[in-house]
Design a protein around this motif. Structure first.
Motif, PDB file in Angstrom:
ATOM      1  N   PHE B  91      -2.102  -2.155  11.585  1.00  0.00           N
ATOM      2  CA  PHE B  91      -3.110  -3.089  12.089  1.00  0.00           C
ATOM      3  C   PHE B  91      -2.387  -4.340  12.584  1.00  0.00           C
ATOM      4  CE2 PHE B  91      -5.273  -0.902   8.384  1.00  0.00           C
ATOM      5  CZ  PHE B  91      -5.746   0.128   9.181  1.00  0.00           C
ATOM      6  N   LEU B 102      -4.803  -3.860   2.336  1.00  0.00           N
ATOM      7  CA  LEU B 102      -6.181  -3.750   2.838  1.00  0.00           C
ATOM      8  C   LEU B 102      -7.020  -2.711   2.097  1.00  0.00           C
ATOM      9  CD1 LEU B 102      -8.248  -4.732   4.962  1.00  0.00           C
ATOM     10  CD2 LEU B 102      -7.561  -2.789   6.366  1.00  0.00           C
ATOM     11  N   ALA B 103      -6.549  -1.451   2.102  1.00  0.00           N
ATOM     12  CA  ALA B 103      -7.367  -0.404   1.474  1.00  0.00           C
ATOM     13  C   ALA B 103      -7.519  -0.611  -0.039  1.00  0.00           C
ATOM     14  CB  ALA B 103      -6.793   0.971   1.788  1.00  0.00           C
ATOM     15  N   VAL B 106     -10.104  -3.509  -0.350  1.00  0.00           N
ATOM     16  CA  VAL B 106     -11.430  -3.264   0.231  1.00  0.00           C
ATOM     17  C   VAL B 106     -12.088  -2.021  -0.361  1.00  0.00           C
ATOM     18  CG1 VAL B 106     -12.637  -2.642   2.356  1.00  0.00           C
ATOM     19  CG2 VAL B 106     -10.954  -4.479   2.382  1.00  0.00           C
ATOM     20  N   VAL B 107     -11.320  -0.939  -0.468  1.00  0.00           N
ATOM     21  CA  VAL B 107     -11.908   0.328  -0.895  1.00  0.00           C
ATOM     22  C   VAL B 107     -11.915   0.475  -2.412  1.00  0.00           C
ATOM     23  CG1 VAL B 107     -11.731   2.838  -0.711  1.00  0.00           C
ATOM     24  CG2 VAL B 107     -11.200   1.416   1.269  1.00  0.00           C
ATOM     25  N   ARG B 151       1.865   1.749   3.214  1.00  0.00           N
ATOM     26  CA  ARG B 151       0.422   1.541   3.279  1.00  0.00           C
ATOM     27  C   ARG B 151      -0.321   2.769   2.747  1.00  0.00           C
ATOM     28  NH1 ARG B 151      -2.382   0.559   9.091  1.00  0.00           N
ATOM     29  NH2 ARG B 151      -1.708   2.718   9.383  1.00  0.00           N
ATOM     30  N   MET B 155      -2.503   3.731  -1.851  1.00  0.00           N
ATOM     31  CA  MET B 155      -3.720   4.360  -2.373  1.00  0.00           C
ATOM     32  C   MET B 155      -3.389   5.426  -3.414  1.00  0.00           C
ATOM     33  SD  MET B 155      -6.370   2.905  -1.030  1.00  0.00           S
ATOM     34  CE  MET B 155      -7.812   3.940  -0.810  1.00  0.00           C
TER      35      MET B 155
END
Lengths: 216, 242
Positions: B91, B102-103, B106-107, B151, B155
């Motif tokens: 991004f 980010l993930a 946010v997630v 990135r 997760m």
């Protein structure tokens, strides 16, 4: 025959310019808010929303702003609701602006590479999260220059509000001309004031565009 | 039981069938290298595994979750399946560190501080300690791809899909990315890679899959296949005399 000196004419025009600026600002801000909603509907996954927003955009882009003003001013009055020129001009300009901004911004959203959607999708972001954190922040950057550029159209669009009796720059010009009978002087001044309002905007828009191209 | 199980998957774009009944098993800790000509369906197959592409018939399960049956929530699945792309797809408006955070924030709703610590340690792991605040445009292709790997790892995926992740890199940058992947393999990460790096496929892969015209044409231990290809197509593809 007239006691209206150049300075009095100019002073009166400048006083009326305040209303042009105010109407432009209000229409632009509220048009931007409505435009964002229309944009979200336009790029959403819901078929009905997409079709409705497309229809909305086509209607407001495909008819003259003057007709839209008339419809709000005279049309609504037929239903027994009194609409002041202020409110009619504000409403018509807001909807008109929102349709154009939504379409400009849709182009910006669609210019974001597919890989950005795929990468964020693969990271388990939902559609809303993708929009909020990945797509819109990038689209916003691209959108600044054309949005500022379009604001020039809004400023010029306010001139039409003079026809339904809203006293802004153009209407003031007409009134001054009626008493002074110096159309050339009056309308030259009116044009110069519009130019003074619009030129900085279009200049700034071009500058932003240039800066964006360098950054990429 | 295999971690990723692909059973007789078929997919067509209009009249063109690109996957003609593909079956493939990937066990936990396997490093599966998929090779083949462009247009053989290998990238499409990989993209079916995390639901970026749909398929018409057959089944895919990842860790017991069915992909593309309309019942499993793709978002749940994707929290367990990481993906790295040929074009990095970082991004551009976020720094390297923010890309990684980010993930998780946010997630998964991880705390900022916690996510930051993870991001920093992942950057260190891919050899980019100190690049937390660099924007993608300030990084080389190899560095960007390593951020993209970090990135995906943030997760904590059970399987990592790599879609030609070195194909867009200048030759001198390929190795720094492959080294990171090799290290992941040695740590037991399950990997499915579409790749053109034959040496890497042979040395790091635990299983080699040769796709040809929408089918798995040959599969087996990489060294055996490279040493003695059973079909003329694979022999021709890797350039040995059968």
């Amino acid at each position: 025959m007239s006691d209206f000196s150049f300075w009095i004419i100019l002073q009166n025009l400048l006083l009326a310019t305040r209303w042009t600026i105010l109407l432009s600002l209000i229409a632009f801000v509220s048009g931007g808010i409505v435009g964002l909603l229309v944009l979200l509907a336009r790029v959403s996954h819901g078929r009905v929303l997409r079709i409705l927003s497309l229809g909305y955009i086509e209607v407001f882009q495909g008819t003259p702003l003057l007709m839209q003003l008339f419809l709000f001013f005279f049309g609504v009055a037929l239903f027994g609701i009194e609409v002041s020129p202020w409110v009619a001009a504000w409403l018509a300009l807001t909807l008109w602006t929102s349709a154009f901004l939504a379409e400009i911004w849709r182009g910006c959203v669609e210019s974001i590479p597919k890989g950005q959607w795929e990468a964020s999708e693969s990271l388990a972001l939902s559609y809303g999260e993708q929009m909020r954190h990945v797509i819109l922040p990038q689209a916003l950057r691209i959108a600044v220059a054309p949005t500022v550029g379009f604001s020039v159209q809004v400023v010029k669009g306010t001139a039409l509000a003079s026809i339904i009796g809203f006293v802004e720059l153009t209407k003031a010009g007409t009134m001054l001309n009626n008493v002074t009978f110096r159309p050339f002087l009056v309308y030259t001044l009116v044009a110069l004031i519009y130019f003074a309002l619009c030129f900085p905007l279009s200049w700034y828009s071009k500058r932003l565009e240039g800066r964006l191209n360098v950054a990429r | 039981m295999s971690l990723v199980s692909i059973r007789d998957v078929r997919k067509s774009y209009g009249a063109q069938e690109v996957l003609k009944g593909v079956s493939l098993d990937t066990g936990r800790g396997d490093v599966v290298a998929i090779i083949g000509r462009s247009g053989s369906g290998k990238s499409t197959l990989l993209r079916c595994i995390n639901g970026l592409e749909t398929y018409q018939s057959g089944s895919i399960t990842v860790d017991g979750m069915a992909v593309g049956d309309g019942k499993t929530d793709l978002r749940t699945l994707r929290r367990h399946v990481g993906m790295v792309f040929q074009q990095f797809n970082l991004f551009p408006h976020l720094t390297a560190g923010e890309n990684i955070m980010l993930a998780p924030t946010v997630v998964v709703k991880e705390q900022k501080g916690e996510a930051r610590a993870v991001a920093e340690s992942l950057l260190e792991k891919v050899g980019l300690a100190g690049k937390f605040d660099a924007y993608p445009s300030q990084l080389s292709g190899g560095q960007q791809q390593r951020v993209a790997i970090a990135r995906a790892l943030a997760m904590r995926p059970t399987v990592l899909l790599c879609d030609e992740i070195t194909s867009a890199l200048d030759p001198e940058l390929v190795n720094e990315v492959l080294k990171v992947v090799e290290r992941l393999a040695s740590e037991g990460m399950t990997l499915i890679l579409v790749t053109h790096e034959m040496r890497f496929a042979r040395d790091v892969g635990t299983k080699l899959v040769f796709m040809h015209q929408g089918r798995v044409h040959e599969e087996g231990p990489p060294k055996a296949l490279f040493g003695q290809p059973a079909t003329p197509e694979l022999a021709q593809f890797i350039g040995v005399q059968p």
